[in-house]
Design a protein around this motif. Structure first.
Motif, PDB file in Angstrom:
ATOM      1  N   THR A   1     102.413  32.871  61.982  1.00 21.81           N
ATOM      2  CA  THR A   1     101.734  34.017  62.592  1.00 21.81           C
ATOM      3  C   THR A   1     101.051  34.868  61.519  1.00 21.81           C
ATOM      4  N   LEU A   2     101.749  35.095  60.402  1.00 17.32           N
ATOM      5  CA  LEU A   2     101.166  35.873  59.302  1.00 17.32           C
ATOM      6  C   LEU A   2      99.913  35.207  58.741  1.00 17.32           C
ATOM      7  N   ILE A   3      99.977  33.891  58.571  1.00 17.97           N
ATOM      8  CA  ILE A   3      98.831  33.166  58.013  1.00 17.97           C
ATOM      9  C   ILE A   3      97.644  33.254  58.969  1.00 17.97           C
ATOM     10  N   LYS A   4      97.908  33.043  60.251  1.00 19.67           N
ATOM     11  CA  LYS A   4      96.816  33.112  61.239  1.00 19.67           C
ATOM     12  C   LYS A   4      96.243  34.526  61.327  1.00 19.67           C
ATOM     13  N   ASP A   5      97.111  35.533  61.234  1.00 17.85           N
ATOM     14  CA  ASP A   5      96.662  36.927  61.253  1.00 17.85           C
ATOM     15  C   ASP A   5      95.796  37.213  60.022  1.00 17.85           C
ATOM     16  N   ARG A   6      96.236  36.756  58.869  1.00 17.95           N
ATOM     17  CA  ARG A   6      95.465  36.938  57.631  1.00 17.95           C
ATOM     18  C   ARG A   6      94.085  36.297  57.772  1.00 17.95           C
TER      19      ARG A   6
ATOM     20  N   MET B   1      89.321  32.536  49.530  1.00 17.43           N
ATOM     21  CA  MET B   1      88.806  33.777  48.958  1.00 17.43           C
ATOM     22  C   MET B   1      89.536  34.962  49.566  1.00 17.43           C
ATOM     23  N   SER B   2      90.255  35.659  48.735  1.00 12.21           N
ATOM     24  CA  SER B   2      91.029  36.802  49.194  1.00 12.21           C
ATOM     25  C   SER B   2      90.141  38.047  49.317  1.00 12.21           C
ATOM     26  N   HIS B   3      90.720  39.107  49.848  1.00 13.16           N
ATOM     27  CA  HIS B   3      90.017  40.382  50.014  1.00 13.16           C
ATOM     28  C   HIS B   3      91.083  41.476  50.075  1.00 13.16           C
ATOM     29  N   GLU B   4      90.727  42.672  49.597  1.00 11.83           N
ATOM     30  CA  GLU B   4      91.692  43.786  49.622  1.00 11.83           C
ATOM     31  C   GLU B   4      92.222  44.033  51.036  1.00 11.83           C
ATOM     32  N   GLY B   5      91.378  43.766  52.027  1.00  5.94           N
ATOM     33  CA  GLY B   5      91.745  44.026  53.419  1.00  5.94           C
ATOM     34  C   GLY B   5      92.867  43.146  53.952  1.00  5.94           C
ATOM     35  N   VAL B   6      93.201  42.078  53.218  1.00 11.54           N
ATOM     36  CA  VAL B   6      94.296  41.198  53.665  1.00 11.54           C
ATOM     37  C   VAL B   6      95.414  41.127  52.626  1.00 11.54           C
ATOM     38  N   SER B   7      95.397  42.025  51.663  1.00  7.64           N
ATOM     39  CA  SER B   7      96.409  41.977  50.599  1.00  7.64           C
ATOM     40  C   SER B   7      97.825  42.170  51.142  1.00  7.64           C
ATOM     41  N   THR B   8      97.980  43.015  52.156  1.00 13.27           N
ATOM     42  CA  THR B   8      99.307  43.218  52.754  1.00 13.27           C
ATOM     43  C   THR B   8      99.803  41.926  53.388  1.00 13.27           C
ATOM     44  N   GLN B   9      98.937  41.255  54.137  1.00 11.02           N
ATOM     45  CA  GLN B   9      99.321  39.992  54.772  1.00 11.02           C
ATOM     46  C   GLN B   9      99.655  38.940  53.719  1.00 11.02           C
ATOM     47  N   GLU B  10      98.892  38.915  52.646  1.00 10.29           N
ATOM     48  CA  GLU B  10      99.141  37.915  51.607  1.00 10.29           C
ATOM     49  C   GLU B  10     100.469  38.167  50.907  1.00 10.29           C
ATOM     50  N   ARG B  11     100.815  39.424  50.682  1.00  7.64           N
ATOM     51  CA  ARG B  11     102.143  39.726  50.109  1.00  7.64           C
ATOM     52  C   ARG B  11     103.240  39.272  51.069  1.00  7.64           C
ATOM     53  N   GLN B  12     103.044  39.527  52.369  1.00  5.03           N
ATOM     54  CA  GLN B  12     104.025  39.103  53.366  1.00  5.03           C
ATOM     55  C   GLN B  12     104.116  37.580  53.442  1.00  5.03           C
TER      56      GLN B  12
ATOM     57  N   VAL C   1      90.549  33.616  44.426  1.00  6.08           N
ATOM     58  CA  VAL C   1      90.809  32.235  44.853  1.00  6.08           C
ATOM     59  C   VAL C   1      92.116  31.736  44.240  1.00  6.08           C
ATOM     60  N   GLN C   2      92.361  32.086  42.978  1.00  6.08           N
ATOM     61  CA  GLN C   2      93.557  31.631  42.279  1.00  6.08           C
ATOM     62  C   GLN C   2      94.831  32.102  42.983  1.00  6.08           C
ATOM     63  N   ALA C   3      94.823  33.311  43.504  1.00  5.44           N
ATOM     64  CA  ALA C   3      95.999  33.838  44.201  1.00  5.44           C
ATOM     65  C   ALA C   3      96.344  32.964  45.408  1.00  5.44           C
ATOM     66  N   TRP C   4      95.331  32.547  46.163  1.00  6.97           N
ATOM     67  CA  TRP C   4      95.591  31.706  47.347  1.00  6.97           C
ATOM     68  C   TRP C   4      96.010  30.302  46.922  1.00  6.97           C
ATOM     69  N   LYS C   5      95.449  29.809  45.813  1.00  8.55           N
ATOM     70  CA  LYS C   5      95.856  28.495  45.306  1.00  8.55           C
ATOM     71  C   LYS C   5      97.333  28.513  44.910  1.00  8.55           C
ATOM     72  N   GLN C   6      97.796  29.644  44.384  1.00 11.68           N
ATOM     73  CA  GLN C   6      99.211  29.769  44.014  1.00 11.68           C
ATOM     74  C   GLN C   6     100.088  29.736  45.265  1.00 11.68           C
ATOM     75  N   ILE C   7      99.641  30.398  46.325  1.00  9.79           N
ATOM     76  CA  ILE C   7     100.373  30.371  47.596  1.00  9.79           C
ATOM     77  C   ILE C   7     100.452  28.928  48.095  1.00  9.79           C
ATOM     78  N   ASP C   8      99.349  28.209  48.014  1.00  5.44           N
ATOM     79  CA  ASP C   8      99.304  26.798  48.423  1.00  5.44           C
ATOM     80  C   ASP C   8     100.279  25.967  47.591  1.00  5.44           C
ATOM     81  N   ALA C   9     100.275  26.166  46.280  1.00  6.48           N
ATOM     82  CA  ALA C   9     101.173  25.419  45.387  1.00  6.48           C
ATOM     83  C   ALA C   9     102.638  25.733  45.687  1.00  6.48           C
TER      84      ALA C   9
ATOM     85  N   GLY D   1     107.311  35.400  52.874  1.00  5.60           N
ATOM     86  CA  GLY D   1     107.692  34.415  53.885  1.00  5.60           C
ATOM     87  C   GLY D   1     107.960  33.053  53.278  1.00  5.60           C
ATOM     88  N   ILE D   2     107.126  32.651  52.327  1.00  4.74           N
ATOM     89  CA  ILE D   2     107.340  31.371  51.654  1.00  4.74           C
ATOM     90  C   ILE D   2     108.657  31.401  50.883  1.00  4.74           C
TER      91      ILE D   2
END
Length: 127
Positions: free
Chosen positions: A114-119, A68-79, A23-31, A83-84
């Motif tokens: 597009t990346l966010i929606k795909d994730r 809530m992140s998952h290993e299956g979307v780690s590539t999208q989250e890095r992208q 969760v913290q990883a996504w909160k950092q993206i939000d921040a 992107g940010i």
């Protein structure tokens, strides 16, 4: 025998810590995205009125995404993080008046959305 009752269930703690990290990883993206929007507030009026709606749309998409992140979307989250950073660089160029054209920023924003929606779609499918 009595000792077993005093031991902490390490696996449960590990799972909780792991969930917090996910969760913290996504909160950092939000921040990070909120910081970009805040920086864009310093743009001159003509450019700001073009840029802020795009940035706010991305910020809202991130805000209302499953944190809530998952290993299956780690590539999208890095992208998404990349992107940010690209959005921030484009905003910085506009702030420094190195660029007046918002089209490159618009293209980056469209790709990021597009990346966010795909994730989010992948994450939903995984769960």
């Amino acid at each position: 025998e009595g000792k077993a009752f005093n031991e902490k269930p390490l696996q449960v703690t590990g799972i909780e810590d792991n969930a917090k990290n996910k969760v913290q990883a996504w909160k950092q993206i939000d921040a990070d995205m909120q910081a970009v929007v805040s920086n864009a507030g310093g743009l001159e009026m003509g450019i700001r009125t073009q840029v802020l709606p795009m940035l706010n749309k991305i910020k809202e998409e991130i805000k209302y995404s499953d944190p809530m992140s998952h290993e299956g979307v780690s590539t999208q989250e890095r992208q998404i993080v990349q992107g940010i950073h690209a959005v921030d660089s484009a905003v910085q160029s506009l702030l420094k008046a190195q660029a007046k054209d918002t089209k490159p920023l618009q293209a980056i924003c469209e790709d990021l959305m597009t990346l966010i929606k795909d994730r989010n779609a992948r994450l939903k499918a995984i769960k």
